[in-house]
Design an enzyme around this catalytic site. Sequence first.
Site, PDB file in Angstrom:
ATOM      1  N   ALA A 185      35.700  19.899  25.613  1.00  0.00           N
ATOM      2  CA  ALA A 185      36.814  20.252  26.494  1.00  0.00           C
ATOM      3  C   ALA A 185      36.353  21.114  27.651  1.00  0.00           C
ATOM      4  CB  ALA A 185      37.891  20.977  25.689  1.00  0.00           C
ATOM      5  N   THR A 193      43.657  15.206  24.198  1.00  0.00           N
ATOM      6  CA  THR A 193      43.036  15.255  22.869  1.00  0.00           C
ATOM      7  C   THR A 193      42.768  16.678  22.416  1.00  0.00           C
ATOM      8  OG1 THR A 193      42.021  13.070  23.106  1.00  0.00           O
ATOM      9  CG2 THR A 193      40.984  14.594  21.558  1.00  0.00           C
ATOM     10  N   HIS A 224      26.066  48.646  17.825  1.00  0.00           N
ATOM     11  CA  HIS A 224      25.714  48.618  16.406  1.00  0.00           C
ATOM     12  C   HIS A 224      26.879  49.195  15.603  1.00  0.00           C
ATOM     13  CE1 HIS A 224      23.332  49.051  12.732  1.00  0.00           C
ATOM     14  NE2 HIS A 224      23.818  50.283  12.642  1.00  0.00           N
ATOM     15  N   LEU A 262      50.816  16.412  27.915  1.00  0.00           N
ATOM     16  CA  LEU A 262      49.933  17.231  28.721  1.00  0.00           C
ATOM     17  C   LEU A 262      49.032  18.053  27.794  1.00  0.00           C
ATOM     18  CD1 LEU A 262      49.339  18.254  31.634  1.00  0.00           C
ATOM     19  CD2 LEU A 262      51.056  20.024  31.230  1.00  0.00           C
ATOM     20  N   GLY A 278      32.349   9.492  15.964  1.00  0.00           N
ATOM     21  CA  GLY A 278      32.409   9.812  17.386  1.00  0.00           C
ATOM     22  C   GLY A 278      33.635   9.217  18.054  1.00  0.00           C
TER      23      GLY A 278
END
Length: 462
Positions: free
Chosen positions: A314, A45, A439, A42, A266
């Site tokens: 994802a 990838t 800042h 579960l 890829g």
Amino acid sequence: MANDASTVFDLVILGGGSGGYAAALRGAQLGLDVALIEKNKLGGTCLHNGCIPTKALLHAGEIADQAREADQFGVKTTFEGIDIAAVHKYKDDVISGLYKGLQGLVASRKVTYIEGEGRLSSPTSVDVNGRRVQGRHVLLATGSVPRSLPGLEIDGNRIISSDHALKLDRVPKSAIVLGGGVIGVEFASAWKSFGTDVTVVEGLKHLVPVEDENSSKLLERAFRKRGIKFNLGTFFEKAEYTQDGVRVTLADGKTFEAELLLVAIGRGPVSQGLGYEEQGVAMDRGYVLVDEYMQTNVPTISAVGDLVPTLQLAHVGFAEGILVAERLAGLKVVPVDYDGVPRVTYCHPEVASVGITEAKAKEIYGADKVVALKYNLAGNGKSKILKTAGEIKLVQVKDGAVVGVHMVGDRMGEQVGEAQLIYNWEALPAEVAQLIHAHPTQNEAMGEAHLALAGKPLHSHD
């Protein structure tokens, strides 16, 4: 095949990765009776072989770089090297914690979780473990695996994929990375931090070629400064073993040698032999084709994630899975605007973007209708403290909204949240310029860039 006719689920999901489990969790939350089928673990990838482990390696590399470079901050340190077994333990502990949490979520939502290799057996059923799981709707979410090239065999020895690289039991002395996209530059960056001599080979003319060209050039400059070598604009020809490593030959005859070759060109969809075509699902080059609502040409079947030809991210899988669950529950849904999806490459320095590139904006609106502004991080106090360099580039339709935000620099992935609000809410530069940014923060650079674009620069030149 035993048919469990006593249970017909509202939604049967094949694949428990990002898209699949997001659909399961949201569907169950909305009252749907959901079955989730996964053959491995579960989380898919992203959790086990992608987003999470690679970012853990990159963070370990960042710590190594900080140890080496601490003197510049007045801190005395000694860098003694990388304990790769300990790095893997750290990485695996992160994965394990998230995995247990995800298992608990699925159980708490009362999703029926089935571990096993499923196969689509009809427009409304999936066969798994000798059982036919019936549903009113089926969601295909079987994900992707690392791709290779014709004639280039990934053997897990000297020619490896990203899956192998995540479990490598040593830090290679040298490596060639084939592919200068997200996966390639992230591994190149991590390995360089670990001490590997890295060369990236990319057939297109820039690293991270889908990003704005300015971002690519800034990353290339940073990689040169770090000592990461790269060869651009010439395609791969062949790879062969040498006595103690591997040799890569390019189409122009140029050769490179290293201990390992990482194939990072890829990922391709996991769809073969799963019954999709037999059930009439329209496909193209292994991808399942869907409309803007993630529906296939078969009314009872949808598909999401890396299995469909959208962005392989994802968070895109999450969004697509949620969309399907909500549509099936009868809610009004809005298609995903893929240009509005934040994209981050987590190398050092990071590359982050949302919206469209300057080139794309000129193509859509005309060159005379596009304004681009670059804000150098040299004007940002926190970036100076961190000793990071880079830029925030804004792309605006003249007198209109900001349609692209492109950033290079350490921690720029943490700034992309505001950038996606600016793009998706079609903000005008003057509207963002009114907002007060804390800042000193790097986030302040986003405000400064919009001040400049609105014609009232503060810590930047006119």
